[in-house]
Structure formats: C-alpha cells, structure tokens
Write a protein that holds these residues in place. Structure first.
Motif, PDB file in Angstrom:
ATOM      1  N   THR A   1      52.707  27.031  59.568  1.00 44.40           N
ATOM      2  CA  THR A   1      53.751  27.784  58.875  1.00 44.40           C
ATOM      3  C   THR A   1      55.110  27.513  59.520  1.00 44.40           C
ATOM      4  O   THR A   1      56.099  27.240  58.835  1.00 44.40           O
TER       5      THR A   1
ATOM      6  N   HIS B   1      45.496  35.293  59.530  1.00 38.82           N
ATOM      7  CA  HIS B   1      46.499  34.280  59.215  1.00 38.82           C
ATOM      8  C   HIS B   1      46.195  33.604  57.876  1.00 38.82           C
ATOM      9  O   HIS B   1      47.098  33.225  57.143  1.00 38.82           O
TER      10      HIS B   1
ATOM     11  N   HIS C   1      47.369  35.806  55.040  1.00 45.92           N
ATOM     12  CA  HIS C   1      48.835  35.886  54.965  1.00 45.92           C
ATOM     13  C   HIS C   1      49.452  34.566  54.515  1.00 45.92           C
ATOM     14  O   HIS C   1      50.449  34.564  53.792  1.00 45.92           O
TER      15      HIS C   1
ATOM     16  N   ARG D   1      51.731  34.305  51.181  1.00 54.26           N
ATOM     17  CA  ARG D   1      53.085  33.729  51.183  1.00 54.26           C
ATOM     18  C   ARG D   1      53.214  32.550  50.228  1.00 54.26           C
ATOM     19  O   ARG D   1      54.319  32.155  49.886  1.00 54.26           O
TER      20      ARG D   1
ATOM     21  N   LEU E   1      56.822  29.666  49.334  1.00 59.14           N
ATOM     22  CA  LEU E   1      57.663  30.378  50.298  1.00 59.14           C
ATOM     23  C   LEU E   1      58.953  29.604  50.559  1.00 59.14           C
ATOM     24  O   LEU E   1      60.041  30.186  50.599  1.00 59.14           O
TER      25      LEU E   1
ATOM     26  N   MET F   1      62.710  30.850  49.870  1.00 61.42           N
ATOM     27  CA  MET F   1      63.670  30.948  50.968  1.00 61.42           C
ATOM     28  C   MET F   1      64.827  29.969  50.807  1.00 61.42           C
ATOM     29  O   MET F   1      65.746  29.966  51.618  1.00 61.42           O
TER      30      MET F   1
ATOM     31  N   MET G   1      56.338  37.384  60.800  1.00 60.90           N
ATOM     32  CA  MET G   1      54.931  36.989  60.705  1.00 60.90           C
ATOM     33  C   MET G   1      54.032  38.219  60.693  1.00 60.90           C
ATOM     34  O   MET G   1      54.485  39.343  60.823  1.00 60.90           O
ATOM     35  N   GLU G   2      52.736  37.966  60.568  1.00 60.49           N
ATOM     36  CA  GLU G   2      51.778  39.066  60.418  1.00 60.49           C
ATOM     37  C   GLU G   2      51.456  39.756  61.743  1.00 60.49           C
ATOM     38  O   GLU G   2      50.913  40.856  61.742  1.00 60.49           O
TER      39      GLU G   2
ATOM     40  N   ALA H   1      50.754  35.278  65.618  1.00 61.82           N
ATOM     41  CA  ALA H   1      51.262  34.382  64.582  1.00 61.82           C
ATOM     42  C   ALA H   1      52.728  34.031  64.837  1.00 61.82           C
ATOM     43  O   ALA H   1      53.151  32.892  64.611  1.00 61.82           O
TER      44      ALA H   1
ATOM     45  N   ALA I   1      54.067  30.279  65.104  1.00 57.52           N
ATOM     46  CA  ALA I   1      55.102  29.749  64.210  1.00 57.52           C
ATOM     47  C   ALA I   1      56.284  29.219  65.007  1.00 57.52           C
ATOM     48  O   ALA I   1      56.869  28.188  64.659  1.00 57.52           O
TER      49      ALA I   1
END
Lengths: 307, 382
Positions: free
Chosen positions: A110, A137, A140, A144, A296, A300, B54-55, B59, B63
């Motif tokens: 990500t 993760h 999520h 996203r 995403l 963005m 982030m979660e 994470a 990232a």
C-alpha cells in the motif's frame, strides 16, 4: 519436441551461464515461446526451497508465463510478499522484490503503490500470512480498492513452520496443532474479500494452470484491488499428515473439489482421507466478482510519474 | 530571519517534516500525537505528498517502509502503545536499511496508562523494543523550537544512514505552545539519501556498504532489480546464514549509527566546575536548568548535562560531565531508564542518585532542588 535452448545470459543476469545451466522447455510443451518465462527468473537465488510435489512452483511458473507475455523485464514491477512458503517465491523473480514481515505485505505494498502509483505491484501471500496474522490488512486493502494484484496461495496449512493449523484448514483435518482434527471452520477467503469491497475476486487451482493464467492476467489488467485465491497443495505436511497421497494425488483431489469438472473425474481414483472426517468441500472456481469503482489512487488524485 | 510565531510542539514537528521534504505519512490516531497526523493530512496532498490513515500502527509502519522504498521521505507519529505495535517493523527497517522517521509523543504507561499525561517511559522501548540487537537512533528535543530542528535532523540522519530514527518527546512538549522561529533548513541540514553509485547491472550489489557503513540501496522502480528481505542477507540482498557474515552485518549496522553522536551534541549548562551534575532530557531539562540556578544560589556547584540524543548512548559527553563530579542526579519521568545507563557509565566512581517520577506530571524545579540538597547533606556523594 524442441531442442533444448540456452536463454540469452544478458537478459537474466548471466548467472545461469556461470552455473552452466541449460534451460529447456517442458517436455511436450509446444506452445510458441514456451520456456521464455525463464528469462524472468533470478538464478542466483537458486536452488529454491520448495518441497518436491509442492504446488507453489506450479503456480509461480504460471505467474511468470503471464508476466513474460507482458513485460520484457520487470523493472517497473514490484513483488511484495510476507512470510511463509508462498512468500518466498518472490525471491526467485528478477524484479523489485520485497520480502516483508509475517502478515504485512499488503501494508508495505500500500505504501509503495501510493508512493509510486506508476509501478505495478503484485502481492504474494499465503493463507496463514494473508488470512490469519494479516487478515486485517487484507480486508482493509480490499475496502480501499487500492490497485494491487494480490495472489493468495492457499495450501490449507502452515508449511514453513512445520504443518500447523491454518484458518483455512478444512474441518476435521489433522495438523501438528490439531492432533484430534480441526474443530474450526475454514475461511472462505473469496467471500470475505468480496464483502470487504474488492473489485476483482477469483479462485483458481494449481491443478488447472491455464485457468489460473487467464485469471491472473485479468487480475493484472483490473484497475483496483484484485484478489486471486489459488488452491495449491502442501504434500509434506497437509498431504502426509492426512494421508492424502503424493503431489499428483493431491492435484486430483483438487480437481474433485471443483464443481465444474467434477463429473469428468469419475474414473479417477477417489481419495479416502484417513479418518474420513476431512473432506475437501466443493468450491466455486473462476472469477467470482468483478466490478468497477474508483481506486484509492484515483480518489486521492495520485497519478504517479510518467513512464 | 524567520518570523517569530506561537507554535504547538506537535505542529512544529509536522512543519519540520514538511520543511525536511517529507512527502509520505502513514499513521493511526493516538493521543497525544494526533495533531501531527491532522496537520499533515491537510498539508501533504496539496504538495504532491501522500497521507494515509492505516488500519493500525503495524500497517502504518509497513506503509511507511513501502513508501520509503518507493523513494519518498516517509514518517509516522504515534505514542507508546502504537510505538509498541511498530517495533517489529522498526527492526525490519533497521536490518533492511530503509530510512524512516518515527515520532513518539510519550504518555504514561504501561498499557493504555495515562493517555493525555506526560511521561518519558519509552526510552528503553526505543532502544530495546524490537527483538534482536537492533542499533537505534533516538532524539530527545527539549522545547518546541528543538522539536522543529531535531525533526529535520531526524530526516537527515535517517536518509544518510538508512535507518529508522525516533524522535521522543512527552505530552507536555507536544501540546505546549511557545514563541519560536522555524527557519527553512539549509541544504546541509536536509542532507540526502544514501543510494547507489553504480549503475544497474547483473553484478550490482544493493547491500554493499559505503565507507560510513551504510548500504547503498536503490529505490524501487529506478532500473535496478533487487531483493529486500528481513532475513539476514549478503551484499546481494539474498538470504544467508553464515555466522561470520551475520556478525559482521550486525556490527556494521551498530557502527554506522554512531555517526549520530557528534551530529546531535548535548547542551552543557554550568558544568565546568560542577560538583553536582544533573542529567536530564526533554521537558525535565527545563526545570532541571532552573533547579541548577537555584542550587548555585544556595552555594551548591551544580551543572546540567542536557542530552538531546538518547540512543546511541553519548558515552563521551556523559563520562566527561561526570569526570569532576561527586554526585550525579538523573532526573526523568519514568521508573529509571536512562538512569541505568548513567549508573553503568559512572561505574561506581561517581555516586548516582536518580530522581524519578512516573505519575504523569512533570518534575518541578523545587522538588529537584530538594532532592539534590537531601542527597548532598546525606553524604550520598561522599
């Protein structure tokens, strides 16, 4: 059958020449360009650590075949993986490869994708990595709809740590940490990820690599979070502990679990798990969900550098 | 000359990040650090930067490392519980040599503890929070202006040495507002990322170290194809388990962070003839300075060593400060963390009498004066 061919050393780093490796296409493989995916291998990392009969190599090779059709070299492709047998395969591809921590490849991916949207990012994870320690993760990333291609190798067990229970182990199956048979219900990864918001969800098998290749190609093309669960087999732990036979036997048992072709297999040997509590459920295969909504990066306003 | 303005500590941190060229923030809300994320959420997108919530903190740190490998100056901000969750990825960043900055605005712990009260309880977490012998850099600003300058310095060190750099300050500094100038950093203060000098080739070694002991790792997607792993690795970046090579790798990673010691010198206050040396950092150093003045007025030759670098331990400056002293007082807002290191360095030659306060309030000058007077009268220093 074609004559054995030597792949141009300059395109793959020259290591195979130093090692005196001669590369041949698979016997009987007459397809145009057969064996060309080998130019994408990182020979200096060999020998690989997969066990004989393991399905991961079959899937990995199929991935390389698809990539070889699309990319001359993988300079702009990043492979991000977690920890486990499946995750180790990214080391064998000559790209930007990132072998991260257990369960977290999607978090690194990500960050990388947002930092450099122009890169193609493929995440390789396993059922323990992606659905147990990294399950949060996964949902999520799907929510996203970040433009990653995530391939989850599901062998229904923890192979690298020695055959322990996974969240995908079928009910009743024996593992080293479920000596009385698994009391729990396995995840349906595809349903989970679809519910979380992924815009491309598919399931394939190491048994049918052509189907997997088609699906993987579509997943790469898809804009948004694409998720491919691929059923592969752990012969050393899952197969042996449950007395399901060798690698080939396990492939046939995969075929039996595929609804669409089940009737073709009437003449194949039927596997009788011992004891017969653990039976592979019939699972839906193919592209299970496909839709389009802004990724995403699009939301963005990230466009990335021009190639 | 930059204009003088009233700025909150966390705001100074975020503005330092922007000034230092940070273009990637991934984080998770947590008191008392959230203002940093909030400000960067507003500021980064308009500047070509990336902000993502982030979660969780695991994470977030993942990232950040992905963003950093993509070539961006990357950071996160958190507090103790989040810092705990980030530890595995901090170890990864140290071993894989991925630059990043982590701000830990310390609150009372353990556990959820005192979410909105100050503490200096994460000093040892910053050093030993991740498993294995991780070499670490941790900076400790003592006021709002220094939050700004040391956050800029954290990026410079992280990028040059290719390692995570932690900035540790407490809730009071994070939420305090002071009149400060926030000058734009010079090119030297910004520094640059250590990267490859050799062009891409089949023989390229991404983990070959330069003279400073820093691996010259490229960013992803710049023509180099290479492997990054959290396993012990050779210069090619490939996994290896050769014991001698592993030992050499760990030694190199520890050696390279020593460059932070001369880069972040301590403040020495009234130390030259000091008989009683107070050692403090962060918010405590402010009251310790007032305590030193009061003690001097009362005839006690006191001085202050205010370290701005917690890790690696600034051994020379501590031993030098202790050399002529009969009593050392380490004042910190925890149950004794940096004090252990000072006791170790004192080696029995100088009496060390820590003044520790872990209840969630700042050590006052008055109580510190009282402690020193008590300790000297009782002859602790004799």
């Amino acid at each position: 059958m074609q004559a054995p061919m030597v792949v141009d050393g300059t395109s793959i780093g020259g290591d195979e020449q130093q090692r005196g490796v001669t590369l041949a296409p698979c016997p009987g493989d007459e397809r145009p360009g057969a064996g060309s995916e080998k130019r994408l291998l990182r020979y200096a990392m060999m020998p690989h650590m997969l066990c004989p009969g393991c399905g991961h190599g079959i899937v990995f090779e199929a991935m390389l075949r698809v990539l070889a059709e699309r990319y001359e070299t993988l300079d702009t492709v990043a492979f991000v993986a977690g920890i486990g047998c499946s995750s180790r395969v990214v080391g064998y591809v000559d790209a930007c490869t990132l072998h991260t921590t257990h369960g977290r490849p999607l978090t690194f991916a990500t960050g990388l994708k947002l930092a450099r949207p122009e890169l193609d990012v493929v995440v390789v994870t396993g059922d323990g990595d992606g659905l147990s320690i990294g399950g949060n993760h996964l949902i999520h990333a799907a929510r996203r709809n970040i433009d990653l291609t995530c391939v989850l190798f599901n062998n229904e067990i923890y192979g690298m740590t020695g055959g322990q229970l996974a969240p995908t182990t079928i009910t009743g199956a024996y593992t080293s940490t479920s000596p009385a048979g698994n009391h729990e219900r396995p995840f349906d990864a595809a349903k989970l990820v679809e519910a979380a918001g992924a815009t491309f969800v598919a399931r394939a098998q190491s048994y049918r690599t052509q189907v997997f290749e088609d699906i993987f190609a579509r997943a790469l093309d898809h804009k948004g979070f694409s998720f491919v669960e691929v059923m592969t087999d752990c012969t050393e732990y899952f197969g042996r502990t449950n007395r399901l036979g060798n690698g080939a036997d396990l492939l046939f048992s995969q075929a039996r679990a595929e609804q669409a072709i089940e009737t073709d297999l009437a003449e194949r040997p039927t596997l009788t798990p011992v004891p017969p509590k653990a039976v592979r459920p019939v699972m839906e295969m193919g592209v299970l969900h496909e839709s389009r909504r802004p990724t995403l990066e699009e939301a963005m306003g990230l466009t990335g550098e021009q190639r | 000359m930059a204009e003088r303005q009233l700025v909150q500590g966390n705001e100074a941190c975020a503005r330092a990040a922007l000034a230092a060229g940070c273009s990637f923030f991934a984080g998770y809300p947590i008191s008392p650090s959230s203002e940093i994320a909030e400000l960067l959420a507003r500021e980064l997108p308009g500047r070509g930067g990336v902000f993502i919530q982030m979660e969780d903190e695991i994470a977030s740190m993942g990232a950040v490392l992905g963003g950093s490998l993509g070539g961006r100056r990357a950071m996160t901000a958190t507090s103790g519980p989040g810092f705990t969750l980030m530890q595995e990825h901090l170890g990864y960043a140290s071993l894989a040599e991925i630059p990043c900055v982590v701000v830990d605005v310390m609150r009372g712990g353990p556990s959820t503890g005192l979410p909105t009260s100050p503490s200096q309880g994460d000093v040892m977490q910053a050093r030993w929070g991740s498993h294995g012998d991780r070499a670490t850099i941790a900076l400790a600003p003592g006021n709002v202006a220094e939050v700004y300058t040391l956050t800029v310095e954290a990026f410079r060190l992280a990028e040059a040495l290719r390692t995570p750099v932690a900035v540790l300050y407490d809730e009071v500094i994070g939420h305090m507002r002071e009149g400060v100038q926030l000058p734009a950093p010079t090119a030297a203060q910004l520094g640059r990322r250590t990267g490859p000098i050799a062009p891409p080739s089949p023989d390229f070694l991404p983990y070959q170290a330069n003279k400073a002991g820093v691996a010259m790792v490229p960013d992803f997607g710049r023509g180099y194809r290479f492997h990054v792993t959290g396993l012990m690795h050779d210069e090619r970046g490939y996994p290896m388990s050769d014991h001698a090579q592993v030992a050499a790798l760990l030694e190199r990673l520890e050696r390279k962070v020593a460059a932070a010691v001369p880069a972040v010198p301590p403040e020495r206050y009234r130390l030259d003839d000091a008989d009683v040396v107070v050692l403090a950092y962060g918010i405590v150093a402010r009251t310790a300075r007032a305590a030193v003045d009061t003690l001097r007025e009362q005839g006690v030759r006191a001085g202050l060593l205010r370290t701005r670098l917690l890790w690696p331990l600034p051994v020379a400056s501590v031993t030098e400060a202790l050399s002529g002293a009969s009593l050392a007082v380490v004042a910190e807002m925890n149950r004794g963390q940096w004090a252990f290191e000072v006791q170790r360095l004192a080696g029995g030659h100088v009496e060390v009498s820590p003044y520790l306060k872990a209840g969630g309030s700042v050590i006052t000058a008055e109580e510190l004066v009282e402690h020193v007077l008590f300790a000297t009268r009782e002859g602790v220093g004799a």
